[in-house]
Design a protein around this motif. Structure first.
Motif, short mmCIF file in Angstrom:
data_model
loop_
_atom_site.label_atom_id
_atom_site.label_comp_id
_atom_site.label_asym_id
_atom_site.label_seq_id
_atom_site.Cartn_x
_atom_site.Cartn_y
_atom_site.Cartn_z
N ARG A 98 0.61 -1.52 -0.21
CA ARG A 98 0.08 -0.02 -0.17
C ARG A 98 1.36 1.50 0.29
N GLU A 99 1.91 1.21 1.49
CA GLU A 99 2.94 3.21 1.05
C GLU A 99 3.26 2.77 -0.34
N GLU A 100 4.14 1.54 -0.88
CA GLU A 100 5.00 1.60 -2.48
C GLU A 100 4.44 1.91 -3.37
N HIS A 101 3.13 1.70 -3.61
CA HIS A 101 2.62 1.48 -4.77
C HIS A 101 2.73 -0.05 -5.27
N VAL A 149 9.10 -4.23 -5.56
CA VAL A 149 10.77 -4.87 -5.10
C VAL A 149 10.84 -3.78 -3.61
N ARG A 150 10.73 -2.33 -3.97
CA ARG A 150 10.19 -1.22 -3.00
C ARG A 150 9.43 -1.76 -1.68
N SER A 151 8.53 -2.64 -2.18
CA SER A 151 6.92 -2.89 -1.21
C SER A 151 7.75 -4.11 0.00
N ILE A 152 8.65 -4.20 -0.80
CA ILE A 152 9.37 -6.06 0.15
C ILE A 152 10.66 -5.31 0.72
N GLU A 153 11.32 -4.16 0.60
CA GLU A 153 11.71 -3.41 1.01
C GLU A 153 11.31 -2.89 1.93
N TYR A 154 10.01 -2.48 2.18
CA TYR A 154 9.69 -1.73 3.18
C TYR A 154 8.81 -2.39 4.10
N ASP A 181 1.09 7.79 9.90
CA ASP A 181 2.10 8.54 9.40
C ASP A 181 1.65 8.05 8.24
N THR A 182 0.30 7.17 7.68
CA THR A 182 -0.50 7.61 6.18
C THR A 182 -1.82 7.92 6.64
N THR A 194 -5.99 13.60 -5.52
CA THR A 194 -5.89 12.23 -5.66
C THR A 194 -4.89 11.42 -4.36
N PHE A 195 -5.57 9.51 -4.88
CA PHE A 195 -5.34 9.99 -3.62
C PHE A 195 -3.82 9.28 -3.24
N CYS A 196 -2.87 9.84 -3.98
CA CYS A 196 -1.36 9.13 -4.11
C CYS A 196 -0.90 11.23 -3.93
N GLY A 197 -1.12 11.60 -4.03
CA GLY A 197 -0.45 13.07 -4.05
C GLY A 197 0.11 13.87 -4.81
N LEU A 198 0.84 13.04 -5.82
CA LEU A 198 2.10 12.54 -6.49
C LEU A 198 1.82 13.03 -8.33
N GLU A 199 2.07 13.91 -8.89
CA GLU A 199 2.65 14.16 -9.81
C GLU A 199 2.21 13.54 -11.21
#
Ligand code: FES
Ligand code: FES
Length: 226
Positions: A98-101, A149-154, A181-182, A194-199
């Motif tokens: 969820r956190e790392e999409h 990969v980032r999700s598993i690192e998280y 934090d979330t 937006t959900f993630c707020g990213l451009e």
């Protein structure tokens, strides 16, 4: 009439006795006899990994095994992750996705979660190449794998932090910090519409946190039917 055999499967800590034909695949026993539809079927040929579960702690593709071959086994499916000791609601791996999409359509996600769980059980601090190797039997058509990969690192970092805090056991309140934090992130995301707020966001659901969480949990992280 085809003969059926009674087998016993302990799935997510609960023992079940089911009668199956000899030809019944384990994935069908899990999904149709036990109604645990978080485990997906993508190919039925052992290529995609969507059906990955842990059998006696080892990741297996449940479309490649007859249910009778798993008689007496302990099976962990994605639905069982929320009850693991490291979980506080969601397991850190689920939080990570969820956190790392780490998902888009989410079809591969249960299998990815189980492959990630097997990796972290064996190797709590994997490097990127080890993560990529661990999920190499799991296909994702959407994400390009980087965020997986980032999700598993998280998850590895989160489990390590909880172990440091709790002396090796999962913290009862370990997820609360992550949740706080979330919440802050979602508050910002709401401002950005937006959900993630990213451009250049993919255009996912907007900042209705409660309904998004419900849908996310249900659809992708081991909730009800798909
Ligand atoms: S459904 Fe089992 S590997 Fe694709
Ligand atoms: S998120 Fe769609 S297949 Fe992986």
């Amino acid at each position: 009439m085809t003969d059926e055999t009674e087998i016993t499967l302990t799935v997510n800590g609960t023992e079940h006795t089911v009668a199956v034909e000899p030809r019944r695949l384990l994935v069908h026993a899990i999904r149709e006899d036990l109604d645990l539809t978080g485990t997906h079927i993508g190919c039925d040929t052992g290529n995609c990994g969507a059906c990955t579960v842990l059998k006696d702690g080892e990741p297996i593709k449940s479309c490649l095994m007859f249910a009778t071959q798993a008689d007496g086994a302990e099976i962990l499916t994605v639905e069982g992750m929320e009850d693991l000791p490291a979980s506080d609601g969601l397991h850190p791996l689920q939080e990570g996705f969820r956190e790392e999409h780490g998902l888009q359509c989410g079809y591969c996600t249960p299998g990815m979660l189980m492959a990630g769980k097997a990796l972290l059980d064996e190797n709590p601090d994997p490097v990127e190449d080890e993560i990529r190797e661990a999920i190499s039997g799991n296909l994702c058509r959407c994400t390009g794998y980087q965020n997986i990969v980032r999700s598993i690192e998280y998850a590895a970092d989160e489990l390590d932090a909880r172990a440091a805090t709790d002396g090796g056991t999962a913290a009862a309140d370990g997820g609360a910090t992550a949740g706080d934090d979330t919440d802050a992130e979602f508050a910002t995301a709401g401002d950005a519409d937006t959900f993630c707020g990213l451009e250049d966001c993919c255009g996912g659901p907007d900042g209705d946190r409660e309904s998004f969480d419900d849908q996310f949990d249900r659809d992708h992280l081991g909730g009800d039917d798909q």
